[in-house]
Design a protein around this motif. Structure first.
Motif, PDB file in Angstrom:
ATOM      1  N   LYS A 128       0.837  -1.206   0.000  1.00  0.00           N
ATOM      2  CA  LYS A 128       0.000   0.000   0.000  1.00  0.00           C
ATOM      3  C   LYS A 128       0.870   1.254   0.000  1.00  0.00           C
ATOM      4  O   LYS A 128       0.579   2.232  -0.708  1.00  0.00           O
ATOM      5  N   ASN A 129       1.935   1.247   0.798  1.00  0.00           N
ATOM      6  CA  ASN A 129       2.835   2.407   0.833  1.00  0.00           C
ATOM      7  C   ASN A 129       3.362   2.752  -0.550  1.00  0.00           C
ATOM      8  O   ASN A 129       3.331   3.918  -0.975  1.00  0.00           O
TER       9      ASN A 129
ATOM     10  N   ILE B 248       6.575  -6.626  -5.257  1.00  0.00           N
ATOM     11  CA  ILE B 248       5.989  -7.194  -4.036  1.00  0.00           C
ATOM     12  C   ILE B 248       4.878  -8.167  -4.409  1.00  0.00           C
ATOM     13  O   ILE B 248       4.784  -9.278  -3.870  1.00  0.00           O
ATOM     14  N   ILE B 249       4.030  -7.758  -5.346  1.00  0.00           N
ATOM     15  CA  ILE B 249       2.945  -8.633  -5.798  1.00  0.00           C
ATOM     16  C   ILE B 249       3.510  -9.881  -6.462  1.00  0.00           C
ATOM     17  O   ILE B 249       3.014 -10.999  -6.238  1.00  0.00           O
ATOM     18  N   ARG B 250       4.552  -9.701  -7.262  1.00  0.00           N
ATOM     19  CA  ARG B 250       5.173 -10.858  -7.932  1.00  0.00           C
ATOM     20  C   ARG B 250       5.660 -11.872  -6.901  1.00  0.00           C
ATOM     21  O   ARG B 250       5.451 -13.084  -7.056  1.00  0.00           O
ATOM     22  N   TRP B 251       6.301 -11.387  -5.833  1.00  0.00           N
ATOM     23  CA  TRP B 251       6.790 -12.306  -4.804  1.00  0.00           C
ATOM     24  C   TRP B 251       5.627 -12.960  -4.056  1.00  0.00           C
ATOM     25  O   TRP B 251       5.631 -14.176  -3.822  1.00  0.00           O
ATOM     26  N   MET B 252       4.628 -12.177  -3.693  1.00  0.00           N
ATOM     27  CA  MET B 252       3.490 -12.741  -2.970  1.00  0.00           C
ATOM     28  C   MET B 252       2.737 -13.748  -3.835  1.00  0.00           C
ATOM     29  O   MET B 252       2.283 -14.786  -3.341  1.00  0.00           O
TER      30      MET B 252
ATOM     31  N   ALA C 212      -4.800  -4.624   0.055  1.00  0.00           N
ATOM     32  CA  ALA C 212      -3.627  -4.105  -0.655  1.00  0.00           C
ATOM     33  C   ALA C 212      -3.669  -4.477  -2.135  1.00  0.00           C
ATOM     34  O   ALA C 212      -3.349  -3.656  -3.005  1.00  0.00           O
ATOM     35  N   TYR C 213      -4.052  -5.709  -2.434  1.00  0.00           N
ATOM     36  CA  TYR C 213      -4.135  -6.149  -3.833  1.00  0.00           C
ATOM     37  C   TYR C 213      -5.184  -5.346  -4.598  1.00  0.00           C
ATOM     38  O   TYR C 213      -4.955  -4.945  -5.754  1.00  0.00           O
ATOM     39  N   LEU C 214      -6.337  -5.121  -3.995  1.00  0.00           N
ATOM     40  CA  LEU C 214      -7.382  -4.355  -4.674  1.00  0.00           C
ATOM     41  C   LEU C 214      -6.932  -2.913  -4.898  1.00  0.00           C
ATOM     42  O   LEU C 214      -7.209  -2.313  -5.942  1.00  0.00           O
TER      43      LEU C 214
END
Length: 388
Positions: A211-212, A232-236, A363-365
């Motif tokens: 989010k930051n 970050i999304i790629r890792w998650m 955070a994803y949305l």
């Protein structure tokens, strides 16, 4: 002392650990600190050393912190058993406190061990955007938050707010506390420069830091922040997501065994050179500061990857184009990550906690809307269906 520790760390409880000045004023504290770095917490030994160093070398900061804690205690006691109207001044006091603790040299707040504090970063971004909005509409230089503050007591200029959160986010993402190969943030940094992390990676840390970086991108248009958010999304997606059923896993451990200290994530210079061409190794070693002697105490040959030299600096030094340096670095990153995947991977806790999933879904949305990531939106909604 419970109130003091709650003011310092955001939580209290037993056992209670508080560090006091000679006149009995608390300036740092927490609850349980394990014998060794574990459970997402620094070891008690590490805390003792850090507190000792801070008291000797930054005594003025310690005294100031003690005064701030004393004020927080008085404020808490003044509200005990009372009700009243919420004052926006409280928000300004929180912002002022954060700005006083800002590390001008390394970014972030306070000293080692250094945590990211994503809630504070988001508040500063929000304050910056409010300030910019009021300037844009000609309503003056101060937001509603500080409408009662004038003269020297008024909030610092929006440029300072911008500097605080952008400097913090940039230095964190260029540091070893950020996984330079896979993306995603480790738990915290044991040093004030964001270089040597506690290597555990938590879903709830990464959701809030996502989010930051999304909010910072929206506030500044920085492509760097946008790319960090995507990574970050790629890792998650790769490590903390149940792709079959929806839902986010809890965490990835720091280590493989008790004798290990982040060996999965760190590199000797020989390990790096073994998987790279000479050109790639030259660029990667300059960029990530990979040397014969690294940063890890248990194995001095091990290097934490952090961004020491920029693409432009390397291009000048090696007399190459910036484009060529970037190509070599991209190739090195792919090869090093592929080699790392062959190592024994730290344990993934696949527990699906409802509250942590709520943070990740939010955070994803948020990221999906800001960055146009439809797959992130689909997975977030699928995860929401699962926890509901």
């Amino acid at each position: 002392y419970q109130v003091a520790v709650q003011a310092i760390s955001g939580q209290g409880g037993w056992p209670l650990t508080a560090f006091l000045t000679p006149d009995g004023k608390p300036f740092y504290g927490g609850t349980y600190f394990p014998p060794g770095d574990n459970y997402g917490r620094p070891s008690f030994r590490r805390v003792l050393v850090s507190i000792s160093d801070a008291y000797r070398e930054k005594n003025a900061d310690v005294v100031e912190q003690a005064g701030m804690v004393e004020g927080a205690i008085a404020h808490s006691e003044s509200f005990s058993g009372k009700t009243g109207d919420f004052s926006p001044k409280i928000i300004q006091e929180i912002v002022d406190s954060a700005l006083k603790m800002f590390d001008e040299t390394h970014g972030g707040f306070g000293s080692a061990p250094k945590f990211p504090h994503p809630s504070m970063i988001d508040l500063l971004i929000d304050q910056y955007q409010r300030e910019a909005s009021h300037l844009g509409t000609g309503e003056g230089t101060h937001s509603h938050v500080d409408s009662a503050r004038t003269g020297e007591d008024a909030r610092p200029p929006k440029d300072h707010l911008l500097h605080v959160f952008t400097s913090t986010l940039e230095k964190m993402a260029r540091g070893g506390v950020y996984d330079q190969l896979a993306g995603g943030f480790h738990r915290y940094s044991v040093d004030e420069r964001w270089i040597v992390p506690h290597f555990e990676k938590m879903s709830y840390d990464n959701s809030e830091l996502l989010k930051n970086y999304v909010h910072a991108y929206q506030a500044t248009g920085s492509e760097f922040f946008k790319e960090v958010a995507r990574d970050i999304i790629r890792w998650m997606d790769e490590w903390l997501s149940d792709r079959d059923h929806g839902g986010f896993y809890a965490s990835q451990d720091a280590d493989i065994s008790l004798d290990d200290d982040g060996d999965y994530f760190t590199w000797t210079i020989d390990e790096a050179k073994a998987v790279l061409t000479d050109e790639e190794a030259q660029v990667a070693c300059l960029h990530y500061d990979i040397n014969e002697i690294g940063e890890m105490h248990h194995n001095p040959a091990k290097n934490v990857l952090y961004q020491r030299a920029s693409i432009e600096e390397i291009a000048t030094r090696l007399k190459l184009s910036a484009q060529r340096v970037q190509e070599l670095l991209n190739s090195a990153n792919r090869k090093m990550y592929a080699a790392r995947l062959k190592r024994t991977t730290p344990y993934i806790d696949k527990t699906v906690y409802v509250n942590w999933n709520a943070l990740c879904i939010s955070a994803y949305l948020n990221a999906a809307t800001a960055l146009g990531l439809q797959e992130a939106r689909r997975f977030a909604l699928r995860s929401l269906d699962r926890i509901l």
